[in-house]
Design an enzyme around this catalytic site. Structure first.
Site, PDB file in Angstrom:
ATOM      1  N   PRO A 205      63.578  17.361  56.217  1.00  0.00           N
ATOM      2  CA  PRO A 205      64.343  16.603  55.226  1.00  0.00           C
ATOM      3  C   PRO A 205      65.822  16.925  55.411  1.00  0.00           C
ATOM      4  O   PRO A 205      66.169  17.922  56.059  1.00  0.00           O
ATOM      5  CB  PRO A 205      63.839  17.142  53.888  1.00  0.00           C
ATOM      6  CG  PRO A 205      63.107  18.396  54.185  1.00  0.00           C
ATOM      7  CD  PRO A 205      62.811  18.467  55.641  1.00  0.00           C
ATOM      8  N   ASN A 210      71.262  21.737  56.445  1.00  0.00           N
ATOM      9  CA  ASN A 210      71.084  21.200  57.806  1.00  0.00           C
ATOM     10  C   ASN A 210      71.890  19.921  58.071  1.00  0.00           C
ATOM     11  O   ASN A 210      71.706  19.293  59.113  1.00  0.00           O
ATOM     12  CB  ASN A 210      69.603  21.016  58.150  1.00  0.00           C
ATOM     13  CG  ASN A 210      68.916  20.019  57.245  1.00  0.00           C
ATOM     14  OD1 ASN A 210      69.561  19.215  56.589  1.00  0.00           O
ATOM     15  ND2 ASN A 210      67.593  20.075  57.195  1.00  0.00           N
ATOM     16  N   ARG A 233      66.495  11.824  59.304  1.00  0.00           N
ATOM     17  CA  ARG A 233      67.652  11.332  58.546  1.00  0.00           C
ATOM     18  C   ARG A 233      68.889  11.342  59.434  1.00  0.00           C
ATOM     19  O   ARG A 233      69.158  12.331  60.137  1.00  0.00           O
ATOM     20  CB  ARG A 233      67.905  12.218  57.311  1.00  0.00           C
ATOM     21  CG  ARG A 233      66.947  11.993  56.167  1.00  0.00           C
ATOM     22  CD  ARG A 233      67.123  10.620  55.506  1.00  0.00           C
ATOM     23  NE  ARG A 233      66.137  10.343  54.467  1.00  0.00           N
ATOM     24  CZ  ARG A 233      65.000   9.685  54.639  1.00  0.00           C
ATOM     25  NH1 ARG A 233      64.664   9.235  55.827  1.00  0.00           N
ATOM     26  NH2 ARG A 233      64.178   9.473  53.624  1.00  0.00           N
ATOM     27  N   GLU A 262      73.886   4.659  57.905  1.00  0.00           N
ATOM     28  CA  GLU A 262      73.077   3.475  58.215  1.00  0.00           C
ATOM     29  C   GLU A 262      72.979   2.489  57.045  1.00  0.00           C
ATOM     30  O   GLU A 262      72.582   1.335  57.236  1.00  0.00           O
ATOM     31  CB  GLU A 262      71.658   3.895  58.616  1.00  0.00           C
ATOM     32  CG  GLU A 262      70.875   4.518  57.464  1.00  0.00           C
ATOM     33  CD  GLU A 262      69.506   5.044  57.865  1.00  0.00           C
ATOM     34  OE1 GLU A 262      69.171   5.059  59.061  1.00  0.00           O
ATOM     35  OE2 GLU A 262      68.768   5.446  56.945  1.00  0.00           O
ATOM     36  N   HIS A 294      65.636   1.956  60.992  1.00  0.00           N
ATOM     37  CA  HIS A 294      64.866   2.761  60.028  1.00  0.00           C
ATOM     38  C   HIS A 294      63.550   2.042  59.718  1.00  0.00           C
ATOM     39  O   HIS A 294      63.309   1.594  58.588  1.00  0.00           O
ATOM     40  CB  HIS A 294      65.677   3.005  58.745  1.00  0.00           C
ATOM     41  CG  HIS A 294      65.214   4.236  58.018  1.00  0.00           C
ATOM     42  ND1 HIS A 294      66.063   5.193  57.544  1.00  0.00           N
ATOM     43  CD2 HIS A 294      63.978   4.664  57.691  1.00  0.00           C
ATOM     44  CE1 HIS A 294      65.376   6.157  56.954  1.00  0.00           C
ATOM     45  NE2 HIS A 294      64.107   5.848  57.036  1.00  0.00           N
TER      46      HIS A 294
HETATM   47  P1  NAD Z   1      57.441  17.549  54.950  1.00  0.00           P
HETATM   48  O1  NAD Z   1      58.051  17.981  53.672  1.00  0.00           O
HETATM   49  O2  NAD Z   1      55.951  17.436  55.061  1.00  0.00           O
HETATM   50  O3  NAD Z   1      57.937  18.505  56.132  1.00  0.00           O
HETATM   51  C1  NAD Z   1      59.265  18.889  56.309  1.00  0.00           C
HETATM   52  C2  NAD Z   1      59.257  20.218  57.036  1.00  0.00           C
HETATM   53  O4  NAD Z   1      60.590  20.540  57.405  1.00  0.00           O
HETATM   54  C3  NAD Z   1      58.740  21.382  56.177  1.00  0.00           C
HETATM   55  O5  NAD Z   1      57.708  22.060  56.875  1.00  0.00           O
HETATM   56  C4  NAD Z   1      59.970  22.281  56.002  1.00  0.00           C
HETATM   57  O6  NAD Z   1      59.650  23.658  55.953  1.00  0.00           O
HETATM   58  C5  NAD Z   1      60.755  21.942  57.246  1.00  0.00           C
HETATM   59  N1  NAD Z   1      62.178  22.229  57.167  1.00  0.00           N
HETATM   60  C6  NAD Z   1      63.017  22.059  56.122  1.00  0.00           C
HETATM   61  N2  NAD Z   1      64.286  22.397  56.477  1.00  0.00           N
HETATM   62  C7  NAD Z   1      64.217  22.784  57.779  1.00  0.00           C
HETATM   63  C8  NAD Z   1      65.190  23.222  58.724  1.00  0.00           C
HETATM   64  N3  NAD Z   1      66.483  23.324  58.398  1.00  0.00           N
HETATM   65  N4  NAD Z   1      64.774  23.537  59.971  1.00  0.00           N
HETATM   66  C9  NAD Z   1      63.474  23.410  60.328  1.00  0.00           C
HETATM   67  N5  NAD Z   1      62.505  22.995  59.480  1.00  0.00           N
HETATM   68  C10 NAD Z   1      62.880  22.678  58.222  1.00  0.00           C
HETATM   69  O7  NAD Z   1      58.126  16.136  55.293  1.00  0.00           O
HETATM   70  P2  NAD Z   1      57.563  14.985  56.241  1.00  0.00           P
HETATM   71  O8  NAD Z   1      56.674  14.070  55.446  1.00  0.00           O
HETATM   72  O9  NAD Z   1      57.040  15.597  57.505  1.00  0.00           O
HETATM   73  O10 NAD Z   1      58.901  14.159  56.519  1.00  0.00           O
HETATM   74  C11 NAD Z   1      59.993  14.727  57.224  1.00  0.00           C
HETATM   75  C12 NAD Z   1      61.214  13.825  57.085  1.00  0.00           C
HETATM   76  O11 NAD Z   1      61.012  12.608  57.776  1.00  0.00           O
HETATM   77  C13 NAD Z   1      61.491  13.353  55.641  1.00  0.00           C
HETATM   78  O12 NAD Z   1      62.171  14.341  54.892  1.00  0.00           O
HETATM   79  C14 NAD Z   1      62.312  12.120  55.841  1.00  0.00           C
HETATM   80  O13 NAD Z   1      63.669  12.479  55.914  1.00  0.00           O
HETATM   81  C15 NAD Z   1      61.858  11.622  57.213  1.00  0.00           C
HETATM   82  N6  NAD Z   1      61.140  10.331  57.132  1.00  0.00           N
HETATM   83  C16 NAD Z   1      61.607   9.276  57.878  1.00  0.00           C
HETATM   84  C17 NAD Z   1      60.931   8.051  57.863  1.00  0.00           C
HETATM   85  C18 NAD Z   1      61.369   6.872  58.715  1.00  0.00           C
HETATM   86  O14 NAD Z   1      60.913   5.743  58.478  1.00  0.00           O
HETATM   87  N7  NAD Z   1      62.223   7.067  59.714  1.00  0.00           N
HETATM   88  C19 NAD Z   1      59.800   7.910  57.062  1.00  0.00           C
HETATM   89  C20 NAD Z   1      59.346   9.009  56.315  1.00  0.00           C
HETATM   90  C21 NAD Z   1      60.025  10.207  56.367  1.00  0.00           C
END
Ligand code: NAD
Length: 328
Positions: A205, A210, A233, A262, A294
């Site tokens: 996230p 970050n 993101r 975006e 996206h």
């Molecule tokens: P999630 O909460 O299941 O997993 C996120 C992981 O990131 C967690 O394990 C957390 O510990 C880890 N994390 C947090 N900060 C970190 C850092 N600085 N370094 C390394 N690891 C870190 O979330 P998810 O469902 O896997 O989704 C991840 C991201 O994908 C979402 O937050 C969203 O931004 C993005 N997303 C994009 C789309 C798209 O259409 N492009 C769709 C859904 C989600």
């Protein structure tokens, strides 16, 4: 008959709303506009309201809902930074969000890796003008590469499972290890990811810590010709430093489903506008930069799940006071 009002309804959601209307024997009133206080004043008695992410669910709007005795609201989005949860609590408005399987984004991530690795963007361009030459299109095989996954939550872990069939080495960094993938991946620190990986994919996230983690300094620590993938993101990456990295050829390719700032383009048809975001316009024109609007999440399954959470969540919260995605 119980009534729910749906706002910000997109055309592709309508068939699912109709299906749920029959399944739950309720009336769903569809509206494509944003939810505002003026809209709330106009509507009849109803059980709840569902919106997407453009409506600002702020104190004023929540107070108006309370005044109309509407106490259930769902956002058909995963993120909920447009919802003021403190005010929702104050007015006793129950809120839930959407969820969907991580597979759509995870599959898309691997697709971007392969598109960039195999130079598919210039091949596609050439095909449009019957240029079937091979010059400059030679790619690399995933099995010989080291892939780094930053963030191994739901999506990152599914990317790792997808990749496990390709035979590549997989390194991962996350402050919390995900037990379900321990036999597929080697956890390491962020510095090793930067130093050792041929492809680096972000799945965290966006947080204060970050923001712009991919910048000149981190890019300089990476291998020459590194491929970076971002389906998380845009603001995780500094767009100017990406441009510098592509120009200097330090970065070998980019697969971006999300890009900094975006909001000015995604999901909009801007063909006849004078498009004036120079950074985005410039970065996306390179042959080794694949950019999409996206859309990694955008599958039949995910859209159905988002609409279903929107309706089922309101009904469940009204019946039992809980729902699996209840956030307030
Ligand atoms: P999630 O909460 O299941 O997993 C996120 C992981 O990131 C967690 O394990 C957390 O510990 C880890 N994390 C947090 N900060 C970190 C850092 N600085 N370094 C390394 N690891 C870190 O979330 P998810 O469902 O896997 O989704 C991840 C991201 O994908 C979402 O937050 C969203 O931004 C993005 N997303 C994009 C789309 C798209 O259409 N492009 C769709 C859904 C989600």
């Amino acid at each position: 008959m119980m009534k729910i009002y749906a706002y910000e309804v997109r055309k592709d959601e309508i068939e699912y709303f109709k299906k749920l209307q029959d399944e739950f024997q309720i009336e769903i009133v569809l509206n494509n506009s944003i939810l505002t206080v003026n809209e709330i004043i106009k509507i009849d008695d109803c059980l709840g309201i569902t919106t997407l992410g453009q409506s600002h669910i702020n104190d004023e709007l929540l107070r108006a809902l309370n005044d109309r005795n509407i106490h259930y609201l769902s956002t058909r989005t995963i993120g909920y930074n447009h919802v003021d949860l403190d005010s929702a609590k104050k007015y006793n408005i129950h809120i839930c969000r959407a969820d969907y399987a991580p597979n759509g984004v995870a599959d898309y991530t691997v697709m971007l890796m392969l598109l960039v690795l195999r130079n598919y963007k210039p091949a596609l361009w050439r095909g449009q003008v019957n240029d079937f030459s091979l010059d400059g299109l030679r790619g690399k095989e995933l099995r010989n590469l080291c892939v780094g996954i930053i963030g191994t939550g739901r999506i990152g872990a599914t990317v790792i499972k997808n990749l496990s069939g390709f035979g590549c080495k997989i390194l991962a960094y996350d402050p919390y290890q995900n037990k379900s993938i321990l036999d597929l991946v080697t956890y390491t620190d962020i510095e090793a990811i930067y130093k050792e990986c041929d492809i680096i994919s972000l799945h965290t996230p966006l947080t204060k810590d970050n923001y712009h983690m991919i910048n000149e300094e981190s890019i300089n620590k990476m291998k020459d010709g590194v491929i970076l993938i971002n389906c998380a993101r845009g603001e995780l990456m500094n767009i100017n430093d990406l441009i510098d990295g592509i120009e200097s050829r330090k970065i070998g390719g980019l697969g971006l489903d999300t890009i900094e700032n975006e909001e000015v383009i995604i999901h909009l048809d801007r063909r006849t506008d004078i498009f004036n975001n120079r950074d985005i316009a410039y970065l996306k024109q390179f042959p080794n930069v694949v950019y999409s609007q996206h859309m990694a999440f955008y599958t039949d399954e995910a859209v159905y799940s988002m609409v279903r959470c929107g309706i089922e969540g309101i009904l469940e919260m009204a019946k039992t006071n809980t729902y699996r995605t209840k956030i307030g």
